[in-house]
Design a protein around this motif. Structure first.
Motif, mmCIF file in Angstrom:
data_model
loop_
_atom_site.group_PDB
_atom_site.id
_atom_site.type_symbol
_atom_site.label_atom_id
_atom_site.label_comp_id
_atom_site.label_asym_id
_atom_site.label_seq_id
_atom_site.Cartn_x
_atom_site.Cartn_y
_atom_site.Cartn_z
ATOM 1 N N SER A 23 7.299 5.453 -2.362
ATOM 2 C CA SER A 23 6.506 4.208 -2.345
ATOM 3 C C SER A 23 6.022 3.803 -3.741
ATOM 4 O O SER A 23 4.853 3.490 -3.932
ATOM 5 C CB SER A 23 5.347 4.292 -1.350
ATOM 6 N N GLU A 24 6.952 3.795 -4.659
ATOM 7 C CA GLU A 24 6.614 3.576 -6.066
ATOM 8 C C GLU A 24 6.003 2.207 -6.344
ATOM 9 O O GLU A 24 5.265 2.034 -7.316
ATOM 10 C CB GLU A 24 7.884 3.757 -6.914
ATOM 11 N N ILE A 25 6.297 1.226 -5.459
ATOM 12 C CA ILE A 25 5.757 -0.126 -5.708
ATOM 13 C C ILE A 25 4.238 -0.141 -5.646
ATOM 14 O O ILE A 25 3.610 -1.048 -6.165
ATOM 15 C CB ILE A 25 6.344 -1.173 -4.720
ATOM 16 N N TYR A 26 3.634 0.855 -5.013
ATOM 17 C CA TYR A 26 2.175 0.910 -4.951
ATOM 18 C C TYR A 26 1.629 1.916 -5.966
ATOM 19 O O TYR A 26 1.843 3.120 -5.823
ATOM 20 C CB TYR A 26 1.706 1.299 -3.546
ATOM 21 N N ASP A 27 0.957 1.419 -6.973
ATOM 22 C CA ASP A 27 0.259 2.283 -7.950
ATOM 23 C C ASP A 27 1.142 3.404 -8.474
ATOM 24 O O ASP A 27 0.698 4.561 -8.556
ATOM 25 C CB ASP A 27 -1.002 2.897 -7.323
ATOM 26 N N ASN A 28 2.381 3.127 -8.766
ATOM 27 C CA ASN A 28 3.337 4.114 -9.285
ATOM 28 C C ASN A 28 3.678 5.223 -8.301
ATOM 29 O O ASN A 28 4.200 6.262 -8.674
ATOM 30 C CB ASN A 28 2.850 4.757 -10.590
ATOM 31 N N GLY A 29 3.352 5.005 -7.031
ATOM 32 C CA GLY A 29 3.849 5.926 -6.003
ATOM 33 C C GLY A 29 2.872 6.997 -5.575
ATOM 34 O O GLY A 29 1.786 7.155 -6.126
ATOM 35 N N LEU A 30 3.298 7.733 -4.560
ATOM 36 C CA LEU A 30 2.473 8.788 -3.971
ATOM 37 C C LEU A 30 2.743 10.089 -4.730
ATOM 38 O O LEU A 30 3.902 10.440 -4.959
ATOM 39 C CB LEU A 30 2.867 8.929 -2.497
#
Ligand code: ATP
Length: 491
Positions: A23-30
């Motif tokens: 999920s890199e599109i959110y805050d550089n990912g988990l």
């Protein structure tokens, strides 16, 4: 191989669709969670198959299992994970960063060694071992203070106390919050095997010694996750539990120790990349343990563990569940009497698929100088064992017209039942070859105008870059000869 090259491997993984950050599109990912891309999933599947074929298909006394990730919570009580599966952690109050207390001290020991202060390094190592053995959290903090260890982020020595941090993820099962039971995401696949030991033994009429193999996801809330897919919070294990007669465990431990290293070596990478690391300090359940380590760009690290787990797990499950975990052995002992009922001893081989994937990429990644004079260039090539490559063959029509794509498509239609094929018609042939080199594709086939006239094509070999003209009718047999499970499994 240097850290520099490791960075290149990591970016290669993203650029060529092997591994993406989750999920890199959110805050550089988990943090410390990764996704395998279109080429990564193929390589990973092939590595998993290599393990499965070796373990299950090549051993008539080993069978497979696919247990659920969720298990009854008592499982983790019996296994010792609820009480003991934790790491000592410490927080820096200024940076708010969390560290593993033992890792901070290990880094300090490495620094002493680097600076030639071997006495200090040994002294700290002994003190650390003693504190860990006694589970003395206060002493860990004292050592951190005495050795003036500062937070790498804030630079301060403003530390909290050391606390134990359980690595298991939990969630709730059941519709109503008040009735819901706390359950865990399994931190290892092994327990699914233990609780099914008698189901498999009875339904499969298995005779000791026998093994049960399983691959699947495991979850650990690692405090510090670093080095890419080396230490993740969701990862995949491939484990085999081998059930043996008590008293024979040492001999089976030696057997699996050797067999597992041989399996790694059959991949064909340099032998010097591997070493054993014998455990001196043993886990509560083990009477012998060894790691197989690989020389990653950041040093030798564990890839696989082979553990002699005694009867610890089966016995704990028997005690907590009240269900017998015994096996009846009708074979006769030296006095001519049946061995009778007993709880088997267990040798475990446990390998991380993601670490295997990472070392396969590190060991395969090559940058080579090619061409001469003006044409000098570097190519990136993954020298993967052909059987593991995401695509076994790429088929290129030289141009998009004159019936060449149709011939290429027909070749694929013949091969695709046996081999994963890649089709591409864009760009110059040289560029297409390079892209396949970067994926590790062992063969490229080019269809040109001559192909229509005389039913021949050019086959290009990844490693030597040699090209030869061959009849279309011979492609399949050339691939069959070069790409086979037998080659690697019979080594
Ligand atoms: P480590 O000391 O590196 O934390 P471990 O000794 O806890 O590993 P085991 O519990 O023996 O590991 O697990 C068996 C294998 O599972 C390891 O050899 C490793 O390849 C893999 N593994 C364990 N933890 C992780 C993780 N967080 N990410 C990826 N692979 C892992």
């Amino acid at each position: 191989m240097s850290e520099e090259v490791f960075k290149k491997v990591v970016s290669h993984c993203k650029e060529y669709g092997f591994v993406f950050t989750s999920s890199e599109i959110y805050d550089n990912g988990l943090g410390a969670v990764y996704d395998y891309g279109q080429n990564g999933v193929e390589l990973k599947n092939n590595l998993r198959q290599y393990w499965w074929k070796f373990m299950v298909q090549m051993h008539d006394n080993i069978v497979g299992l696919d247990a659920a990730i969720f298990m009854h919570p008592k499982t983790w009580k019996a296994s010792g994970h609820i009480d003991g599966f934790s790491d000592p952690m410490i927080d820096n109050k200024d940076s708010k960063k969390r560290y593993r207390a033992d890792n901070l001290l290990e880094d300090k020991i490495a620094k002493y060694q680097k600076d030639g202060k071997t006495n200090k390094a040994d002294e700290l190592q002994n003190a650390l071992d003693a504190a860990l053995l006694a589970n003395d959290l206060a002493q860990l903090k004292t050592l951190i203070e005495q050795h003036e260890i500062a937070c790498p982020i804030s630079g301060t020595r403003n530390w909290t106390d050391v606390r134990q941090f359980n690595l298991m993820f939990s969630t709730e099962m059941g519709a109503m919050a008040e009735d819901a039971d706390k359950i865990y995401l399994r931190p290892e696949t092994a327990q699914g095997i233990f609780v099914n030991f008698l189901n498999v033994q009875k339904s499969g009429r298995m005779k000791i010694p026998f093994g049960i193999a399983q691959t699947g996801k495991a979850f650990r809330n690692e405090i510090i996750a670093r080095q890419f897919i080396m230490r993740m919070r969701e990862f995949e294990q491939m484990e085999m539990q081998f059930f043996v007669r008590p008293g024979t465990q040492k001999q089976w431990f030696e057997y699996w120790k050797e067999a597992r290293l041989k399996w790694h070596l059959a991949l064909g990478f340099d032998k010097a990349n591997y070493r054993y690391h014998d455990h001196v300090k043993l886990a509560h359940y083990a009477d012998a343990a060894v790691d197989i380590e690989f020389d990653f760009p950041f040093g030798f690290k564990e890839v696989e563990g082979i553990h002699s787990r005694t009867d610890f797990d089966l016995k704990s499950h028997q005690d907590l569940s009240g269900k017998k975990m015994q096996y009846f052995d009708a074979d006769l002992d030296e006095n001519g009497k049946p061995y009778g009922n007993y709880i088997p001893y267990v040798i475990e081989t446990s390998i991380g698929l993601d670490r295997l994937f990472l070392y396969t990429l590190c060991a395969s990644y090559n940058e080579e100088e090619v061409g001469e004079g003006d044409k000098k260039d570097t190519r990136v090539v993954l020298a993967l064992p052909p059987i593991l490559a995401p695509y076994k063959v790429a088929i290129f029509p030289l141009t998009k017209k004159d019936g060449l794509p149709e011939v290429a498509r027909k070749i694929i239609d013949d091969l695709k039942f046996d081999y994963n094929c890649f089709y591409e018609e864009k760009d110059a042939i040289g560029k297409r070859y390079r892209r396949q080199d970067a994926l590790g594709t062992p063969f490229c086939i080019t269809v040109d105008h001559e192909s229509i006239e005389n039913q021949t094509v050019t086959i290009r070999h990844r490693d030597s870059m040699l090209q030869e003209r061959i009849p279309i009718a011979e492609i399949k047999s050339i691939l069959d000869k070069a790409i086979s499970w037998k080659d690697i499994l019979s080594k």
